[in-house]
Enzyme design. Structure first.
Site, mmCIF file in Angstrom:
data_model
loop_
_atom_site.group_PDB
_atom_site.id
_atom_site.type_symbol
_atom_site.label_atom_id
_atom_site.label_comp_id
_atom_site.label_asym_id
_atom_site.label_seq_id
_atom_site.Cartn_x
_atom_site.Cartn_y
_atom_site.Cartn_z
ATOM 1 N N LYS A 212 0.521 -0.851 0.522
ATOM 2 C CA LYS A 212 -0.227 0.212 0.018
ATOM 3 C C LYS A 212 1.129 1.546 0.252
ATOM 4 O O LYS A 212 0.650 2.599 -0.611
ATOM 5 C CB LYS A 212 -0.974 0.040 0.827
ATOM 6 C CG LYS A 212 -1.822 -1.487 1.085
ATOM 7 C CD LYS A 212 -2.485 -1.032 2.439
ATOM 8 C CE LYS A 212 -1.954 -0.761 3.436
ATOM 9 N NZ LYS A 212 -1.139 -2.316 3.934
ATOM 10 N N ARG B 235 -9.856 0.994 8.729
ATOM 11 C CA ARG B 235 -9.160 -0.789 9.056
ATOM 12 C C ARG B 235 -10.204 -1.518 10.244
ATOM 13 O O ARG B 235 -9.804 -2.528 10.307
ATOM 14 C CB ARG B 235 -7.832 -0.079 10.403
ATOM 15 C CG ARG B 235 -6.734 -1.090 10.607
ATOM 16 C CD ARG B 235 -5.875 -0.875 9.092
ATOM 17 N NE ARG B 235 -4.862 -1.327 9.906
ATOM 18 C CZ ARG B 235 -3.087 -0.918 9.375
ATOM 19 N NH1 ARG B 235 -3.329 0.176 8.500
ATOM 20 N NH2 ARG B 235 -2.522 -1.471 9.869
ATOM 21 N N ARG C 145 11.913 -6.263 4.953
ATOM 22 C CA ARG C 145 12.342 -5.142 4.561
ATOM 23 C C ARG C 145 12.588 -4.518 5.214
ATOM 24 O O ARG C 145 12.851 -4.827 6.671
ATOM 25 C CB ARG C 145 10.543 -4.322 5.002
ATOM 26 C CG ARG C 145 10.567 -2.967 4.974
ATOM 27 C CD ARG C 145 8.896 -2.334 4.774
ATOM 28 N NE ARG C 145 8.193 -2.912 6.322
ATOM 29 C CZ ARG C 145 7.166 -2.530 6.306
ATOM 30 N NH1 ARG C 145 6.048 -1.878 5.143
ATOM 31 N NH2 ARG C 145 6.422 -2.320 7.400
ATOM 32 N N ARG D 207 11.821 -2.339 11.206
ATOM 33 C CA ARG D 207 10.423 -1.354 12.218
ATOM 34 C C ARG D 207 9.708 -2.805 13.149
ATOM 35 O O ARG D 207 9.981 -4.225 12.488
ATOM 36 C CB ARG D 207 9.309 -1.526 11.356
ATOM 37 C CG ARG D 207 8.814 -0.382 10.767
ATOM 38 C CD ARG D 207 7.956 0.108 9.810
ATOM 39 N NE ARG D 207 6.733 -0.507 10.373
ATOM 40 C CZ ARG D 207 5.537 -0.629 9.708
ATOM 41 N NH1 ARG D 207 5.725 0.063 8.087
ATOM 42 N NH2 ARG D 207 4.376 -1.068 9.759
ATOM 43 N N ARG E 30 -0.597 -9.615 13.359
ATOM 44 C CA ARG E 30 -1.245 -8.455 12.364
ATOM 45 C C ARG E 30 -1.823 -8.970 11.851
ATOM 46 O O ARG E 30 -2.923 -8.532 11.030
ATOM 47 C CB ARG E 30 0.124 -7.129 11.694
ATOM 48 C CG ARG E 30 0.829 -6.941 12.980
ATOM 49 C CD ARG E 30 2.364 -6.185 11.625
ATOM 50 N NE ARG E 30 2.093 -5.756 11.135
ATOM 51 C CZ ARG E 30 3.235 -4.996 9.982
ATOM 52 N NH1 ARG E 30 4.339 -5.253 10.550
ATOM 53 N NH2 ARG E 30 2.879 -4.422 9.151
HETATM 54 P P1 AP5 Z 1 4.691 -1.873 1.774
HETATM 55 O O1 AP5 Z 1 4.852 -0.317 0.773
HETATM 56 O O2 AP5 Z 1 5.744 -0.594 3.081
HETATM 57 O O3 AP5 Z 1 3.425 -2.555 2.780
HETATM 58 P P2 AP5 Z 1 2.135 -1.914 2.962
HETATM 59 O O4 AP5 Z 1 0.972 -2.335 3.010
HETATM 60 O O5 AP5 Z 1 2.467 -0.597 2.652
HETATM 61 O O6 AP5 Z 1 2.746 -3.311 4.616
HETATM 62 P P3 AP5 Z 1 2.658 -1.534 6.165
HETATM 63 O O7 AP5 Z 1 3.394 -2.826 6.980
HETATM 64 O O8 AP5 Z 1 3.084 -0.512 6.173
HETATM 65 O O9 AP5 Z 1 1.486 -1.591 6.311
HETATM 66 P P4 AP5 Z 1 -0.104 -2.070 7.489
HETATM 67 O O10 AP5 Z 1 -1.355 -1.754 7.358
HETATM 68 O O11 AP5 Z 1 0.432 -2.873 8.641
HETATM 69 O O12 AP5 Z 1 1.278 -0.778 8.506
HETATM 70 P P5 AP5 Z 1 0.937 0.997 8.623
HETATM 71 O O13 AP5 Z 1 2.032 2.065 8.846
HETATM 72 O O14 AP5 Z 1 -0.700 1.266 8.198
HETATM 73 O O15 AP5 Z 1 5.562 -2.344 0.714
HETATM 74 C C1 AP5 Z 1 6.074 -3.803 1.898
HETATM 75 C C2 AP5 Z 1 7.024 -4.555 1.856
HETATM 76 O O16 AP5 Z 1 7.185 -5.201 0.394
HETATM 77 C C3 AP5 Z 1 8.444 -3.318 1.749
HETATM 78 O O17 AP5 Z 1 10.011 -4.022 1.144
HETATM 79 C C4 AP5 Z 1 8.278 -2.969 -0.035
HETATM 80 O O18 AP5 Z 1 9.926 -2.542 -0.803
HETATM 81 C C5 AP5 Z 1 8.499 -4.026 -0.620
HETATM 82 N N1 AP5 Z 1 6.857 -4.343 -1.817
HETATM 83 C C6 AP5 Z 1 6.164 -3.810 -2.283
HETATM 84 N N2 AP5 Z 1 5.352 -3.835 -3.242
HETATM 85 C C7 AP5 Z 1 6.095 -5.471 -3.269
HETATM 86 C C8 AP5 Z 1 5.702 -5.851 -4.579
HETATM 87 N N3 AP5 Z 1 4.689 -5.135 -5.766
HETATM 88 N N4 AP5 Z 1 6.837 -6.872 -5.048
HETATM 89 C C9 AP5 Z 1 7.705 -7.131 -3.901
HETATM 90 N N5 AP5 Z 1 7.956 -6.422 -2.637
HETATM 91 C C10 AP5 Z 1 7.156 -5.340 -2.256
HETATM 92 O O19 AP5 Z 1 0.124 0.476 10.576
HETATM 93 C C11 AP5 Z 1 1.103 -0.041 11.497
HETATM 94 C C12 AP5 Z 1 0.153 0.057 13.007
HETATM 95 O O20 AP5 Z 1 -0.223 1.160 12.530
HETATM 96 C C13 AP5 Z 1 -1.046 -1.274 12.954
HETATM 97 O O21 AP5 Z 1 -0.185 -2.574 12.927
HETATM 98 C C14 AP5 Z 1 -1.432 -0.276 14.729
HETATM 99 O O22 AP5 Z 1 -1.342 -0.696 14.987
HETATM 100 C C15 AP5 Z 1 -1.235 1.240 13.759
HETATM 101 N N6 AP5 Z 1 -2.217 1.813 13.081
HETATM 102 C C16 AP5 Z 1 -2.326 2.267 11.417
HETATM 103 N N7 AP5 Z 1 -3.689 3.045 10.970
HETATM 104 C C17 AP5 Z 1 -4.491 2.713 11.896
HETATM 105 C C18 AP5 Z 1 -5.192 2.518 11.751
HETATM 106 N N8 AP5 Z 1 -6.148 3.214 10.838
HETATM 107 N N9 AP5 Z 1 -6.693 2.018 13.048
HETATM 108 C C19 AP5 Z 1 -5.678 1.422 13.863
HETATM 109 N N10 AP5 Z 1 -4.932 1.608 14.094
HETATM 110 C C20 AP5 Z 1 -3.575 1.586 13.282
#
Ligand code: AP5
Length: 214
Positions: free
Chosen positions: A13, A88, A127, A160, A171
């Site tokens: 994402k 979420r 990552r 991370r 997660r």
């Molecule tokens: P990346 O693009 O970073 O993936 P992502 O989907 O953004 O992953 P995140 O781990 O950041 O998402 P998340 O939803 O768990 O975390 P968030 O920060 O929202 O890609 C991942 C890896 O794959 C990278 O190494 C990249 O290079 C590689 N890659 C990407 N695309 C690729 C492809 N096509 N092919 C191969 N490799 C690829 O949330 C973190 C925490 O915050 C949550 O756990 C929660 O505690 C809190 N939080 C955030 N939002 C909320 C909410 N709305 N409500 C409650 N708690 C929340």
């Protein structure tokens, strides 16, 4: 244009959000980035959420909705935005719908990132993130020239806290229980576009852009 990126942790994402931002000049609203910045700055919000995030649970809805309302009211969001990591759960989705209805606005696209959990574990455990500029790397698919340093700014690369294997599992469970039901929520509203997030970065973005162009 208002876009929601909906998908499991590590489905790409954040990576895609940056590409859409570059091509369409839309601001990215990433609740994860906002929360991680709050932790690095040592703010009150950061102190409240650090432990929750480190174990991979969801931060309470009230805190998230406050962040979102404040961010959406900023001038750069007038022409639209990309929502990465929000909503979420159903409560957040309903609150968003209400917020938009009050100002006669609506979401244009919800992209659902379809991908196997095995691939996710591989992506997340490999990552690495730059402590200085926030750039994301992947030790398998997008590795830095030097394992510990950012190619762009020379900053230190780190893993991370929530990318440790036991936290990744939690997660994914949280995602299954609380976020996955949003697929049906947006299907019912005829907004859902299912995209194959297991493709490589380039092909995946081409696919998504074709939908935006249509
Ligand atoms: P990346 O693009 O970073 O993936 P992502 O989907 O953004 O992953 P995140 O781990 O950041 O998402 P998340 O939803 O768990 O975390 P968030 O920060 O929202 O890609 C991942 C890896 O794959 C990278 O190494 C990249 O290079 C590689 N890659 C990407 N695309 C690729 C492809 N096509 N092919 C191969 N490799 C690829 O949330 C973190 C925490 O915050 C949550 O756990 C929660 O505690 C809190 N939080 C955030 N939002 C909320 C909410 N709305 N409500 C409650 N708690 C929340």
């Amino acid at each position: 244009m208002k876009i929601i990126l909906l998908g499991p942790p590590g489905s790409g994402k954040g990576t895609v959000a940056k590409k859409i931002h570059q091509d369409y000049n839309l601001p990215i609203i990433s609740t994860g980035v906002i929360l991680r910045n709050a932790i690095s700055n040592g703010s009150e919000l950061g102190k409240k959420v650090e432990k929750i995030m480190n174990v991979g649970d969801l931060v309470p809805d009230d805190l998230i909705l406050e962040i979102i309302k404040e961010r959406m009211m900023q001038d750069d969001c007038l022409g639209g935005y990309i929502l990465d990591g929000f909503p979420r759960n159903t409560r957040q989705a309903v609150a968003l719908e209400k917020m938009l209805e009050e100002t006669s606005q609506n979401i244009d696209y919800v992209f659902y990132f379809k991908i196997d959990f095995d691939e996710i574990v591989k992506r997340l455990s490999n990552r690495r993130v730059c402590r200085q500029c926030g750039l994301n790397y992947n030790l398998i698919t997008n590795s830095p020239k030097n394992k510990n340093k950012c190619d762009t700014c020379g900053g230190e690369l780190f893993q991370r806290e929530d990318d440790k294997e036991s936290t990744i599992k939690n997660r994914l469970n949280v995602y299954n229980e609380q976020t996955f039901p949003l697929k049906v929520f947006y299907e019912n509203r005829k907004l859902l576009k299912i995209v194959d997030a297991s493709l490589n970065e380039k092909d995946f973005y081409e696919l998504l852009r074709a939908v935006l162009k249509s």
